[in-house]
Write an enzyme that holds these catalytic residues in place. Structure first.
Site, PDB file in Angstrom:
ATOM      1  N   TYR A  96      -2.926 -10.266   5.089  1.00  0.00           N
ATOM      2  CA  TYR A  96      -1.516 -10.526   5.683  1.00  0.00           C
ATOM      3  C   TYR A  96      -1.132  -9.115   6.298  1.00  0.00           C
ATOM      4  O   TYR A  96      -0.920  -8.854   7.466  1.00  0.00           O
ATOM      5  CB  TYR A  96      -0.401 -10.853   4.510  1.00  0.00           C
ATOM      6  CG  TYR A  96       1.131 -10.863   5.268  1.00  0.00           C
ATOM      7  CD1 TYR A  96       1.336 -12.462   6.115  1.00  0.00           C
ATOM      8  CD2 TYR A  96       1.876 -10.010   5.360  1.00  0.00           C
ATOM      9  CE1 TYR A  96       2.539 -12.361   6.653  1.00  0.00           C
ATOM     10  CE2 TYR A  96       3.076 -10.234   5.829  1.00  0.00           C
ATOM     11  CZ  TYR A  96       3.475 -11.285   6.600  1.00  0.00           C
ATOM     12  OH  TYR A  96       4.647 -11.309   7.069  1.00  0.00           O
ATOM     13  N   LYS A 147      -0.986  -8.614  10.591  1.00  0.00           N
ATOM     14  CA  LYS A 147       0.327  -8.088  11.233  1.00  0.00           C
ATOM     15  C   LYS A 147       0.024  -7.135  11.845  1.00  0.00           C
ATOM     16  O   LYS A 147       0.654  -6.719  12.885  1.00  0.00           O
ATOM     17  CB  LYS A 147       1.383  -8.103  10.149  1.00  0.00           C
ATOM     18  CG  LYS A 147       1.988  -9.571   9.703  1.00  0.00           C
ATOM     19  CD  LYS A 147       2.188 -10.369  10.606  1.00  0.00           C
ATOM     20  CE  LYS A 147       2.709 -11.952  10.231  1.00  0.00           C
ATOM     21  NZ  LYS A 147       3.056 -12.681  11.459  1.00  0.00           N
TER      22      LYS A 147
END
Length: 162
Positions: A154, A158
């Site tokens: 994640y 990002k």
């Protein structure tokens, strides 16, 4: 304070539109006179989205990891609505696991959705957005700057978006 972006009359493609930030973006687009093009991969979110959007926009059950499907969303939107003014690449997923325990497929699914999904949302719409002097918006996360524990995929995805 800078000039506020007006979306009155704008065609706004929003991914991850079935819940959270995406759903609120759909509602705000409607409230501010825009035409939402709501993209959501989960079938159980599509019917409520259709009820919210009604005939004031369009809803597509599409996964942002599927480049051909995103191209079809843009092509259909162009045919129905004349083009796209704004793309908000909001779709994202999070998987929490220590990196040594995370399956490669899980890591890759997060990267495919959160990072490559942004590209696949922007790419087919760019000509229309440029022609209409529009905007593209990629939703990232504070984890791009301060990685979350046990969220390597994640945070990596990002950071790539940021």
């Amino acid at each position: 304070m800078g000039k506020r972006l007006s979306i009155n009359g704008a065609v706004v493609l929003i991914t991850g539109a079935g819940q959270g930030i995406g759903l609120e973006l759909v509602k705000q687009t409607l409230q501010r006179g825009g035409t939402p093009i709501a993209v959501e991969r989960h079938a159980d979110a599509v019917i409520p989205l259709q009820e919210i959007v009604g005939d004031k926009g369009d809803v597509f059950q599409t996964d942002v990891t599927d480049a051909a499907a995103m191209e079809a969303v843009v092509t259909t939107t162009y045919a129905r609505r004349g083009g796209i003014d704004i793309v908000i690449a909001n779709a994202g997923i999070e998987r929490i696991d220590p990196i040594q325990d995370m399956l490669p497929e899980t890591f890759e699914t997060v990267i495919q959705t959160n990072l490559l999904g942004v590209y696949r949302s922007f790419k087919p719409a760019l000509n229309s957005v440029i022609k209409r002097n529009g905007h593209i918006v990629a939703v990232s996360s504070v984890s791009a700057l301060v990685p979350f524990p046990m969220a390597a995929a994640y945070s990596t995805s990002k950071a790539g978006v940021a």
